[in-house]
Scaffold this motif. Structure first.
Motif, PDB file in Angstrom:
ATOM      1  N   SER A  32       0.766  -1.251  -0.044  1.00 57.01           N
ATOM      2  CA  SER A  32       0.009  -0.015   0.167  1.00 57.01           C
ATOM      3  C   SER A  32       0.928   1.374  -0.034  1.00 57.01           C
ATOM      4  O   SER A  32       0.506   2.352  -0.585  1.00 57.01           O
ATOM      5  N   LEU A  33       1.883   1.160   0.586  1.00 55.35           N
ATOM      6  CA  LEU A  33       2.815   2.611   0.788  1.00 55.35           C
ATOM      7  C   LEU A  33       3.532   2.409  -0.551  1.00 55.35           C
ATOM      8  O   LEU A  33       3.642   3.770  -0.929  1.00 55.35           O
ATOM      9  N   TYR A  34       3.970   1.525  -1.142  1.00 53.59           N
ATOM     10  CA  TYR A  34       4.517   1.635  -2.286  1.00 53.59           C
ATOM     11  C   TYR A  34       3.701   2.112  -3.577  1.00 53.59           C
ATOM     12  O   TYR A  34       3.880   2.800  -4.361  1.00 53.59           O
ATOM     13  N   SER A  35       2.351   1.759  -3.544  1.00 58.58           N
ATOM     14  CA  SER A  35       1.461   2.046  -4.429  1.00 58.58           C
ATOM     15  C   SER A  35       0.987   3.645  -4.163  1.00 58.58           C
ATOM     16  O   SER A  35       0.749   4.322  -5.049  1.00 58.58           O
ATOM     17  N   THR A  36       1.152   4.051  -2.880  1.00 59.84           N
ATOM     18  CA  THR A  36       0.727   5.473  -2.779  1.00 59.84           C
ATOM     19  C   THR A  36       2.036   6.336  -3.196  1.00 59.84           C
ATOM     20  O   THR A  36       1.678   7.296  -3.864  1.00 59.84           O
ATOM     21  N   ILE A  37       2.991   5.758  -3.361  1.00 64.18           N
ATOM     22  CA  ILE A  37       4.298   6.759  -3.651  1.00 64.18           C
ATOM     23  C   ILE A  37       4.173   6.850  -5.351  1.00 64.18           C
ATOM     24  O   ILE A  37       4.363   7.633  -5.879  1.00 64.18           O
ATOM     25  N   ASP A  38       3.823   5.573  -5.813  1.00 63.08           N
ATOM     26  CA  ASP A  38       3.632   5.569  -7.294  1.00 63.08           C
ATOM     27  C   ASP A  38       2.703   6.517  -7.666  1.00 63.08           C
ATOM     28  O   ASP A  38       2.623   7.053  -8.776  1.00 63.08           O
ATOM     29  N   LYS A  39       1.468   6.523  -7.011  1.00 64.56           N
ATOM     30  CA  LYS A  39       0.390   7.547  -7.230  1.00 64.56           C
ATOM     31  C   LYS A  39       0.903   9.093  -7.201  1.00 64.56           C
ATOM     32  O   LYS A  39       0.486   9.784  -7.834  1.00 64.56           O
ATOM     33  N   LEU A  40       1.610   9.339  -6.169  1.00 64.24           N
ATOM     34  CA  LEU A  40       2.078  10.463  -6.047  1.00 64.24           C
ATOM     35  C   LEU A  40       3.167  11.138  -7.149  1.00 64.24           C
ATOM     36  O   LEU A  40       3.092  12.248  -7.563  1.00 64.24           O
ATOM     37  N   GLU A  41       4.164  10.069  -7.423  1.00 62.90           N
ATOM     38  CA  GLU A  41       4.839  10.313  -8.502  1.00 62.90           C
ATOM     39  C   GLU A  41       4.149  10.577  -9.714  1.00 62.90           C
ATOM     40  O   GLU A  41       4.366  11.614 -10.698  1.00 62.90           O
ATOM     41  N   ALA A  42       3.199   9.780 -10.179  1.00 66.07           N
ATOM     42  CA  ALA A  42       2.240   9.952 -11.256  1.00 66.07           C
ATOM     43  C   ALA A  42       1.620  11.352 -11.130  1.00 66.07           C
ATOM     44  O   ALA A  42       1.410  12.142 -12.417  1.00 66.07           O
ATOM     45  N   VAL A  44       2.539  14.321  -9.486  1.00 70.09           N
ATOM     46  CA  VAL A  44       3.562  15.203  -9.834  1.00 70.09           C
ATOM     47  C   VAL A  44       4.191  15.253 -10.961  1.00 70.09           C
ATOM     48  O   VAL A  44       4.430  16.272 -11.702  1.00 70.09           O
ATOM     49  N   GLY A  45       4.214  14.207 -11.528  1.00 72.04           N
ATOM     50  CA  GLY A  45       5.028  13.816 -13.104  1.00 72.04           C
ATOM     51  C   GLY A  45       6.227  13.973 -12.897  1.00 72.04           C
ATOM     52  O   GLY A  45       6.995  13.826 -13.997  1.00 72.04           O
ATOM     53  N   HIS A  46       6.825  13.645 -11.809  1.00 70.48           N
ATOM     54  CA  HIS A  46       8.415  13.552 -11.525  1.00 70.48           C
ATOM     55  C   HIS A  46       8.613  12.570 -10.698  1.00 70.48           C
ATOM     56  O   HIS A  46       7.777  12.347  -9.754  1.00 70.48           O
ATOM     57  N   PRO A  47       9.853  11.815 -10.751  1.00 69.15           N
ATOM     58  CA  PRO A  47      10.300  10.758  -9.790  1.00 69.15           C
ATOM     59  C   PRO A  47      10.612  11.498  -8.434  1.00 69.15           C
ATOM     60  O   PRO A  47      11.068  12.654  -8.282  1.00 69.15           O
ATOM     61  N   LEU A  48       9.981  11.047  -7.201  1.00 67.43           N
ATOM     62  CA  LEU A  48      10.220  11.752  -5.888  1.00 67.43           C
ATOM     63  C   LEU A  48      11.496  10.965  -5.247  1.00 67.43           C
ATOM     64  O   LEU A  48      12.155  11.851  -4.493  1.00 67.43           O
ATOM     65  N   PHE A  49      11.745   9.718  -5.650  1.00 67.01           N
ATOM     66  CA  PHE A  49      12.775   8.969  -5.118  1.00 67.01           C
ATOM     67  C   PHE A  49      14.034   8.642  -6.360  1.00 67.01           C
ATOM     68  O   PHE A  49      13.258   8.225  -7.206  1.00 67.01           O
ATOM     69  N   THR A  50      15.148   8.541  -5.954  1.00 70.47           N
ATOM     70  CA  THR A  50      15.976   7.544  -6.702  1.00 70.47           C
ATOM     71  C   THR A  50      16.232   6.383  -5.992  1.00 70.47           C
ATOM     72  O   THR A  50      16.809   6.346  -5.137  1.00 70.47           O
ATOM     73  N   ARG A  51      15.808   5.401  -6.803  1.00 66.03           N
ATOM     74  CA  ARG A  51      15.761   4.100  -6.199  1.00 66.03           C
ATOM     75  C   ARG A  51      17.063   3.290  -6.407  1.00 66.03           C
ATOM     76  O   ARG A  51      17.035   2.704  -7.689  1.00 66.03           O
ATOM     77  N   SER A  52      18.049   3.016  -5.814  1.00 63.00           N
ATOM     78  CA  SER A  52      18.994   2.101  -5.928  1.00 63.00           C
ATOM     79  C   SER A  52      18.959   1.124  -4.921  1.00 63.00           C
ATOM     80  O   SER A  52      18.336   0.933  -3.963  1.00 63.00           O
ATOM     81  N   LYS A  53      19.995  -0.150  -5.322  1.00 58.77           N
ATOM     82  CA  LYS A  53      19.815  -1.071  -4.522  1.00 58.77           C
ATOM     83  C   LYS A  53      20.062  -0.981  -2.861  1.00 58.77           C
ATOM     84  O   LYS A  53      19.212  -1.363  -2.222  1.00 58.77           O
ATOM     85  N   PRO A  54      21.099  -0.365  -2.782  1.00 57.36           N
ATOM     86  CA  PRO A  54      21.552  -0.260  -1.146  1.00 57.36           C
ATOM     87  C   PRO A  54      20.420   0.662  -0.516  1.00 57.36           C
ATOM     88  O   PRO A  54      20.202   0.551   0.624  1.00 57.36           O
ATOM     89  N   LEU A  58      16.282  11.368  -1.989  1.00 57.31           N
ATOM     90  CA  LEU A  58      15.373  12.111  -2.670  1.00 57.31           C
ATOM     91  C   LEU A  58      15.834  12.931  -3.418  1.00 57.31           C
ATOM     92  O   LEU A  58      16.909  13.788  -3.656  1.00 57.31           O
ATOM     93  N   THR A  59      14.943  13.096  -4.462  1.00 58.90           N
ATOM     94  CA  THR A  59      15.152  13.925  -5.881  1.00 58.90           C
ATOM     95  C   THR A  59      14.981  15.328  -5.503  1.00 58.90           C
ATOM     96  O   THR A  59      14.316  15.614  -4.378  1.00 58.90           O
ATOM     97  N   PRO A  60      15.413  16.310  -6.257  1.00 60.23           N
ATOM     98  CA  PRO A  60      14.864  17.701  -6.169  1.00 60.23           C
ATOM     99  C   PRO A  60      13.407  17.776  -6.138  1.00 60.23           C
ATOM    100  O   PRO A  60      12.878  18.736  -5.397  1.00 60.23           O
ATOM    101  N   ALA A  61      12.584  17.024  -7.112  1.00 57.55           N
ATOM    102  CA  ALA A  61      11.305  17.293  -6.952  1.00 57.55           C
ATOM    103  C   ALA A  61      10.692  16.683  -5.649  1.00 57.55           C
ATOM    104  O   ALA A  61       9.664  17.235  -5.141  1.00 57.55           O
ATOM    105  N   GLY A  62      11.378  15.577  -5.070  1.00 66.05           N
ATOM    106  CA  GLY A  62      10.733  15.121  -3.716  1.00 66.05           C
ATOM    107  C   GLY A  62      11.198  16.047  -2.810  1.00 66.05           C
ATOM    108  O   GLY A  62      10.254  16.257  -1.901  1.00 66.05           O
ATOM    109  N   ALA A  63      12.191  16.750  -2.679  1.00 62.97           N
ATOM    110  CA  ALA A  63      12.687  17.834  -1.628  1.00 62.97           C
ATOM    111  C   ALA A  63      11.576  18.830  -1.808  1.00 62.97           C
ATOM    112  O   ALA A  63      11.213  19.515  -0.595  1.00 62.97           O
ATOM    113  N   LEU A  64      11.159  19.453  -3.148  1.00 60.45           N
ATOM    114  CA  LEU A  64      10.074  20.328  -3.123  1.00 60.45           C
ATOM    115  C   LEU A  64       8.944  19.932  -2.409  1.00 60.45           C
ATOM    116  O   LEU A  64       8.010  20.662  -1.788  1.00 60.45           O
ATOM    117  N   LEU A  65       8.317  18.897  -2.811  1.00 55.56           N
ATOM    118  CA  LEU A  65       7.140  18.293  -2.263  1.00 55.56           C
ATOM    119  C   LEU A  65       7.157  17.757  -0.982  1.00 55.56           C
ATOM    120  O   LEU A  65       6.281  18.152  -0.287  1.00 55.56           O
TER     121      LEU A  65
END
Length: 116
Positions: A32-42, A44-54, A58-65
């Protein structure tokens, strides 16, 4: 954007971008938390997080949000809780204590004997 979605986003950031820990803190399922983040990113129109393995960052758009989300959460009215129903209610008919125990050598208490 709903306030609950923004609260979930802020909770992830507050938990050092650790999504499972944020899900535990919020008491919501991880999916549910992952789907909420996907919904927010859709939305906003920009990714909010850069997802790397380790770890995530937060992206600049995520910092603004994040700044916007904190101000919206602070300005939002407190959630209205439904009034609690009073205790008690309609009384139900007593069903007795159940069947009486069967005693060896005596007739079964729940079965009538045939009259002669």
């Amino acid at each position: 954007m709903k306030i609950s979605e923004l609260q979930r986003f802020v909770a992830i950031v507050d938990q050092d971008l650790h999504v499972p820990r944020a899900a535990d803190a919020l008491g919501v399922p991880l999916a549910s938390l992952y789907s909420t983040i996907d919904k927010l990113e859709a939305e906003v129109g920009h990714p909010l997080f850069t997802r790397s393995k380790p770890s995530w960052s937060l992206t600049p758009a995520g910092a603004l949000l994040l700044d916007e989300a904190r101000t919206r959460i602070a300005q939002a009215p407190a959630p209205v809780t439904a009034p609690k129903a009073p205790g008690g209610g309609k009384a139900k008919a007593s069903k007795g204590k159940g069947r009486a125990p069967i005693v060896k050598g005596q007739p079964k208490p729940y079965k009538k004997r045939q009259g002669r």
